[in-house]
Design an enzyme around this catalytic site. Structure first.
Site, PDB file in Angstrom:
ATOM      1  N   GLY A 123       0.808  -1.178  -0.014  1.00 37.11           N
ATOM      2  CA  GLY A 123      -0.044   0.045  -0.063  1.00 37.11           C
ATOM      3  C   GLY A 123       0.911   1.229   0.013  1.00 37.11           C
ATOM      4  O   GLY A 123       1.272   1.611  -1.024  1.00 37.11           O
ATOM      5  N   CYS A 124       1.340   1.806   1.152  1.00 33.88           N
ATOM      6  CA  CYS A 124       1.606   2.913   1.438  1.00 33.88           C
ATOM      7  C   CYS A 124       3.198   2.982   0.696  1.00 33.88           C
ATOM      8  O   CYS A 124       3.686   3.992   0.182  1.00 33.88           O
ATOM      9  CB  CYS A 124       1.795   3.538   2.811  1.00 33.88           C
ATOM     10  SG  CYS A 124      -0.117   3.896   3.387  1.00 33.88           S
ATOM     11  N   VAL A 125       4.137   2.100   1.089  1.00 34.67           N
ATOM     12  CA  VAL A 125       5.296   2.019   0.534  1.00 34.67           C
ATOM     13  C   VAL A 125       5.306   1.920  -0.912  1.00 34.67           C
ATOM     14  O   VAL A 125       6.090   2.707  -1.488  1.00 34.67           O
ATOM     15  CB  VAL A 125       6.155   0.732   1.017  1.00 34.67           C
ATOM     16  CG1 VAL A 125       7.242   0.274   0.359  1.00 34.67           C
ATOM     17  CG2 VAL A 125       6.297   0.581   2.637  1.00 34.67           C
ATOM     18  N   THR A 167       4.334   5.441  -2.257  1.00 33.39           N
ATOM     19  CA  THR A 167       5.268   6.387  -1.973  1.00 33.39           C
ATOM     20  C   THR A 167       6.581   6.144  -3.020  1.00 33.39           C
ATOM     21  O   THR A 167       7.068   7.145  -3.459  1.00 33.39           O
ATOM     22  CB  THR A 167       5.834   6.182  -0.761  1.00 33.39           C
ATOM     23  OG1 THR A 167       4.773   6.586   0.480  1.00 33.39           O
ATOM     24  CG2 THR A 167       6.836   7.258  -0.391  1.00 33.39           C
TER      25      THR A 167
END
Length: 489
Positions: free
Chosen positions: A154-156, A159
């Site tokens: 998700g966020c990794v 980003t």
């Protein structure tokens, strides 16, 4: 052919998976390692102990490299968490527990967050979306982003993708990335490696960070040499090439001068040029500083071997050794192995095992080095060293970036692991210890111990001088030194 080999063949044929360049100005972005993700007691969390441990190692390495550390956290206001304004929360309502001020949005306490670190609070998956992260990285001069954290899929991933799209070379450290399930984790890392980033092991990332030690000198610094009345000399000490400034005259009594922890040879020019009527000053760029090479070792024995090489290869007959601060400690080790006219130790650090710490912290030195590497001037130097003559502030501004961070850190560690008093009693007469009357490095107690442990030594105080004796009280310190040299000649 197994499925994974088929996949690699497909991606290879498509031209994916090339290596990412690694720049000299990285930043570490730690994505969402908050308690709501790293602790299994939270509904949105999992046990990410291994990943947090790996991240802590990255943070420590980033600090050693003076690379910025940027933490991110997802956090929602009550209106956002309870309302319908955030589309992501419609899909993932479990994230509504990530409320401002709650334990779930606190950074994992096992991570070392400092006041100098940045924190990006975000509402979506990517740390770039709706934040000033891209501007922050650009302002820091970043060319490479190292990404770790949670969750990988998700966020990794979001980003890392946006880091590339924002123009940064991107590395993702796989041991420092965690997810709730292995499948999404592996798939995300595979896709990132093929299209967006280099997915690297922790050891690779640590080696990259620890290998960063850019020593630079701009044209204005090199131009300073034109105004110095000295010739450059070179000596080989093992595999290390050492640079010296030789002020002459060639038939003068040699005075080998060894500067301090962050002082290239040119910073002692104002001392050396005033002594040529008495001696032949030769100032060493100590390994890892100025124009001398960096090295693998920065202990006192290695520094003393460099002194041996200089004396031997330049054919210095019965020289006088003079060292300030770090240089004084080197003199204490080197002096017993040579036939000298004498030695002068100026305010040597007396810290060591079982003693108090060196009064200037490593962080203070590294902050000044970071200023120099990003570009500083005499006005900024003056904030740390207000008593110095203006020319010396200017020289430090231009030359400090030539110093190796590794050399500074290793030498500072040596100030507290290598005992000055293990060597000082063996320094043969005639020897003189000059110290500043206001020095926090050679205190009254330290001076008394130095006198007691080497009774043949002469101790001379320069009133109102701090540790930087010649810089703080130039006229008084030079008068003392000239008088001593007259007697040692």
């Amino acid at each position: 052919m197994p499925v994974d080999e088929q996949l690699h063949e497909v991606y290879d044929r498509a031209g994916f998976g090339a290596a990412v360049p690694r720049g000299s100005r990285p930043a570490l972005v730690v994505v969402d390692l908050t308690r709501g993700f790293t602790e299994p007691d939270f509904a949105s969390g999992a046990d990410l102990t291994a990943e947090v441990t790996a991240t802590a190692a990255l943070v420590a390495a980033a600090r050693r490299a003076q690379a910025p550390v940027i933490y991110t956290a997802i956090s929602y206001s009550p209106a956002e968490a309870d309302g319908d304004s955030v589309a992501w929360l419609r899909k993932a309502p479990g994230m509504r527990a990530l409320r401002d001020g709650s334990p779930a949005v606190a950074l994992d306490p096992r991570l070392d967050r400092r006041e100098s670190d940045h924190l990006i609070v975000k509402k979506g998956a990517s740390a770039f979306h709706g934040t000033d992260l891209a501007a922050l990285l650009a302002g820091l001069g970043t060319d490479t982003v190292i990404v770790c954290g949670a969750t990988t899929s998700g966020c990794v991933r979001a980003t890392a993708v946006d880091a590339v799209q924002s123009g940064f070379n991107t590395l993702v450290v796989w041991e420092a990335c965690g997810d709730r399930a292995r499948g999404p984790h592996d798939a995300a890392l595979f896709d990132l490696q093929q299209k967006y980033a280099d997915v690297v092991p922790l050891a690779d990332a640590l080696s990259y960070l620890d290998g960063l030690d850019p020593r630079t000198l701009g044209q204005p610094a090199l131009a300073d040499l034109a105004a110095v009345p000295a010739s450059s000399r070179w000596v080989q000490s093992g595999a290390i090439r050492l640079h010296l400034l030789d002020y002459g005259p060639a038939d003068g009594i040699p005075l080998l001068m060894l500067p301090g922890i962050t002082s290239p040879a040119i910073t002692m020019d104002f001392v050396a040029r005033e002594l040529t009527d008495l001696v032949r000053p030769i100032v060493l760029d100590v390994r890892g500083r100025g124009l001398s090479d960096s090295a693998a070792e920065y202990d006192l024995a290695s520094y003393a071997e460099d002194v041996d090489a200089v004396i031997s290869q330049l054919g210095l007959d019965r020289p006088i050794l003079l060292g300030h601060s770090m240089g004084a400690r080197i003199v204490a080790v080197a002096a017993p192995g040579h036939e000298l006219r004498g030695s002068v130790l100026v305010d040597p650090p007396m810290s060591g095992p079982g003693r108090g710490p060196y009064p200037t912290s490593l962080d203070a030195f590294l902050q000044q080095l970071a200023q120099a590497r990003r570009g500083t001037d005499a006005d900024e130097v003056a904030r740390s060293w207000p008593r110095w003559p203006r020319r010396e502030q200017e020289l430090r501004a231009r030359w400090l970036s030539s110093c190796s961070r590794t050399a500074i850190a290793a030498t500072h560690a040596g100030f507290e692991s290598e005992d000055f008093f293990a060597h000082w009693p063996k320094v043969p007469a005639p020897t003189v210890l000059i110290y500043g009357g206001d020095s926090p490095v050679v205190t009254a107690a330290g001076a008394a111990e130095a006198s007691a442990t080497n009774p043949s030594a002469q101790l001379v105080e320069v009133p109102a001088a701090g540790h930087m004796v010649f810089w703080d009280q130039p006229e008084a310190a030079m008068a003392v030194l000239r008088d001593l040299l007259e007697r040692l000649r």
